[in-house]
Motif scaffolding. Structure first.
Motif, short mmCIF file in Angstrom:
data_model
loop_
_atom_site.label_atom_id
_atom_site.label_comp_id
_atom_site.label_asym_id
_atom_site.label_seq_id
_atom_site.Cartn_x
_atom_site.Cartn_y
_atom_site.Cartn_z
N ILE A 1 0.82 -1.22 0.00
CA ILE A 1 0.00 0.00 0.00
C ILE A 1 0.85 1.27 0.00
CG2 ILE A 1 -1.68 1.35 1.34
CD1 ILE A 1 -2.79 -1.39 2.32
N SER A 2 1.90 1.27 0.83
CA SER A 2 2.70 2.49 0.99
C SER A 2 3.86 2.57 0.00
CB SER A 2 3.28 2.57 2.41
OG SER A 2 4.24 1.55 2.61
N GLY A 3 4.25 1.43 -0.52
CA GLY A 3 5.41 1.41 -1.42
C GLY A 3 6.72 1.44 -0.67
N LYS A 4 6.67 1.37 0.67
CA LYS A 4 7.88 1.41 1.50
C LYS A 4 8.05 0.08 2.23
CE LYS A 4 7.40 6.39 2.37
NZ LYS A 4 7.22 7.43 3.42
N LYS A 5 9.22 -0.49 2.11
CA LYS A 5 9.51 -1.76 2.76
C LYS A 5 10.11 -1.50 4.15
CE LYS A 5 12.02 -6.10 2.09
NZ LYS A 5 12.93 -6.85 1.19
N PRO A 6 9.57 -2.11 5.21
CA PRO A 6 10.17 -1.94 6.55
C PRO A 6 11.61 -2.44 6.54
CG PRO A 6 8.00 -2.97 6.71
CD PRO A 6 8.35 -2.96 5.26
N SER A 7 12.45 -1.81 7.31
CA SER A 7 13.86 -2.19 7.35
C SER A 7 14.04 -3.56 7.97
CB SER A 7 14.66 -1.15 8.16
OG SER A 7 14.30 -1.22 9.53
N ASP A 8 15.14 -4.22 7.62
CA ASP A 8 15.44 -5.53 8.20
C ASP A 8 15.56 -5.45 9.71
OD1 ASP A 8 15.39 -6.60 5.69
OD2 ASP A 8 17.58 -6.78 5.47
N LYS A 9 16.12 -4.35 10.20
CA LYS A 9 16.28 -4.19 11.66
C LYS A 9 14.92 -4.13 12.34
CE LYS A 9 18.80 -3.59 15.34
NZ LYS A 9 19.67 -4.67 15.83
N PHE A 10 14.00 -3.39 11.73
CA PHE A 10 12.64 -3.28 12.29
C PHE A 10 11.97 -4.66 12.30
CE2 PHE A 10 8.08 -2.98 11.51
CZ PHE A 10 7.67 -2.22 12.61
N LEU A 11 12.11 -5.40 11.19
CA LEU A 11 11.48 -6.71 11.09
C LEU A 11 12.09 -7.69 12.09
CD1 LEU A 11 11.13 -7.08 7.20
CD2 LEU A 11 9.33 -6.57 8.87
N GLU A 12 13.40 -7.58 12.31
CA GLU A 12 14.06 -8.45 13.30
C GLU A 12 13.52 -8.17 14.70
OE1 GLU A 12 18.24 -7.87 12.98
OE2 GLU A 12 18.39 -8.78 10.98
N ASN A 13 13.39 -6.90 15.05
CA ASN A 13 12.87 -6.53 16.37
C ASN A 13 11.40 -6.95 16.53
OD1 ASN A 13 15.29 -5.37 17.20
ND2 ASN A 13 14.75 -3.35 16.42
N ALA A 14 10.63 -6.76 15.44
CA ALA A 14 9.22 -7.15 15.48
C ALA A 14 9.09 -8.66 15.64
CB ALA A 14 8.51 -6.70 14.21
N GLN A 15 9.96 -9.40 14.95
CA GLN A 15 9.95 -10.86 15.05
C GLN A 15 10.27 -11.30 16.48
OE1 GLN A 15 9.18 -12.67 12.43
NE2 GLN A 15 9.54 -14.73 13.16
N LEU A 16 11.21 -10.62 17.11
CA LEU A 16 11.59 -10.95 18.47
C LEU A 16 10.44 -10.69 19.44
CD1 LEU A 16 13.82 -11.89 20.38
CD2 LEU A 16 14.58 -9.50 20.56
N VAL A 17 9.78 -9.53 19.27
CA VAL A 17 8.63 -9.19 20.12
C VAL A 17 7.51 -10.22 19.93
CG1 VAL A 17 6.77 -7.52 20.50
CG2 VAL A 17 9.14 -6.73 20.21
N GLY A 18 7.25 -10.57 18.65
CA GLY A 18 6.22 -11.55 18.36
C GLY A 18 6.54 -12.91 18.94
N PHE A 19 7.81 -13.29 18.87
CA PHE A 19 8.23 -14.58 19.41
C PHE A 19 8.02 -14.62 20.93
CE2 PHE A 19 11.50 -17.60 20.90
CZ PHE A 19 11.11 -18.72 20.18
N VAL A 20 8.37 -13.54 21.61
CA VAL A 20 8.17 -13.47 23.07
C VAL A 20 6.69 -13.54 23.41
CG1 VAL A 20 8.39 -11.98 25.11
CG2 VAL A 20 10.30 -12.19 23.50
#
Length: 447
Positions: free
Chosen positions: A407-426
């Motif tokens: 929708i936005s045409g902007k891809k979240p950064s790998d760092k953001f996705l890594e942190n989000a993955q960690l939060v989701g995993f917890v």
């Protein structure tokens, strides 16, 4: 032996759902020429039970039966492979593919889960048809022994007219769940209709009483095994008590009331045995009981005795398709309502969330393909819905970020996705501990 049968059904169902879910990711990944490094049933923490590399993919079975996974190159997932992500993107990696391809790959698992459930329901409609008792044929109403049901206003003999405005046409397994999730139930008691408003915390109230069925058809008093020390050894299993001291006891609950009113007495019972009526003296103890087990009759026997008319509807292959789709849709909507109850603090339904033991306990002690496929279809819907939740580390979390990117045409950064993955995993670990902790708590307190 009972434990082995339950465990076999549990593991077979779980394995089938996991493998097909992961295939839903694997197949589109391969179609889009994305490298899949691993395809595993169960988790291979530290070591695998079985593994074999074919081409670029390692296939295996792990030792920890908490799920399964496919490891896709260039994807930030539960493996948290930061070394690979630090390297330049490669054409075969997930991160190099267009967003729409990545979205299809991520939606593949839940898509397969939903398709599987609908296929099972279609197959079951074709193989087993639909067996039920029409609601209008329940002339003497239902049996209500559950104390919570009685507390909110239900009584034995009530006839359920509608649930939340939906007219009840037939008595089947779905009726109980409809009542549990209902806000308003209209019953017919005698010649009058009454409205019962269900309390918000009904599910929580149910957990605090003895485990009795909420609603059941009224059955005759059928003699089961004779307990050791019982004074009623003249009775035989499958005997039906049709009257006591001349008072008709068509149903179990009627006979039970008569026994409770004649404690420490000997009464004359009219018994139906092998289609013949005989009279026997029976002794009632100080608790108003006979010292026997309670038996049950199958639907065919009840119909033969004139209690109920059992309706059986069979479907051809083409007829089974709309029937199965409707059944799947109803189950999907019903599970959505259950989730809504769980996330509503007022209902306190979150207290009843269970983990793997709760799922294990659903399976019967005897092997039944009909029950196996019924449970597997429901679990497939549950797995699909749960994986769609917008939680990082679940498919729904990845889908959420991919939709944002499209929708936005902007891809979240790998760092953001890594942190989000960690939060989701917890968060997932917390939910897993909570659900399985509920299982342990219930086992300890016996509820």
């Amino acid at each position: 032996m009972d434990l082995f049968i339950k465990l076999s059904q549990f593991l077979l169902s779980l394995s089938l759902l996991i493998v097909l879910h992961e295939l839903g990711h694997f197949i589109p990944a391969k179609l889009f020429k994305t490298r899949v490094e691993k395809f595993y049933l169960f988790f291979d923490v530290k070591y695998s039970l079985i593994k074999k590399k074919i081409g670029e993919t390692e296939y295996g079975i792990g030792w920890l039966p908490l799920g399964g996974y496919v490891k896709i190159s260039g994807m930030i997932d539960e493996s948290m492979d930061k070394e690979q992500m630090a390297l330049p993107p490669q054409p075969w990696e997930f991160r190099s593919k267009p967003a729409w391809q990545r979205l299809i790959i991520m939606l593949g698992g839940v898509t397969v889960n939903f398709i599987l459930a609908f296929i099972i329901y279609i197959g079951m409609a074709f193989a087993y048809g639909d067996t039920y008792i029409a609601n209008e044929d329940l002339k003497d109403g239902l049996l209500v022994e559950n104390k919570t049901m009685q507390k909110v206003g239900f009584k034995t003999g009530d006839h359920i007219v509608s649930v939340d405005g939906e007219k009840i046409v037939k008595f089947d397994n779905d009726l109980t769940m409809k009542v549990i999730m209902a806000k308003e139930v209209i019953i017919k008691r005698g010649a009058t209709e009454q409205t019962i408003n269900m309390p918000n915390d009904f599910v929580d109230q149910l957990s605090k009483v003895e485990k009795k069925s909420l609603l059941d058809i009224r059955m005759p008093f059928v003699v089961g095994p004779i307990s050791e020390g019982s004074k009623n050894t003249a009775l035989m299993p499958k005997d039906i008590i049709v009257s006591v001291n001349g008072q008709t006891t068509k149903y179990y609950d009627q006979a039970k009331t008569v026994f409770e009113n004649n404690k420490n007495k000997t009464v004359t019972a009219l018994i139906l045995r092998d289609e013949k009526e005989i009279k026997l003296p029976i002794q009632i103890n100080s608790e108003g009981k006979l010292g026997i087990g309670i038996g049950r009759l199958g639907m065919e026997s009840l119909e033969k005795l004139g209690y109920y008319k059992v309706s059986k509807q069979e479907f051809g292959l083409l007829e089974s398709i709309p029937v199965g789709i409707t059944r799947g849709k109803d189950q999907l909507v019903g599970y959505g309502k259950q989730l809504k109850m769980i996330f509503n603090p007022e209902t306190k339904a979150y207290k009843q969330v269970g983990g793997f033991k709760a799922i294990f306990d659903i399976f019967p002690k005897t092997w039944s393909w009909e029950m196996f496929w019924t449970i597997t279809a429901l679990l497939s819907i549950m797995l699909g819905v749960m994986n769609l939740l917008p939680i990082p580390a679940l498919d729904g979390g990845h889908v959420m970020f991919l939709l944002y990117e499209i929708i936005s045409g902007k891809k979240p950064s790998d760092k953001f996705l890594e942190n989000a993955q960690l939060v989701g995993f917890v968060l997932l670990i917390t939910l897993l501990l909570f659900a399985n902790g509920n299982d342990v708590y219930k086992a300890i307190v016996g509820k």
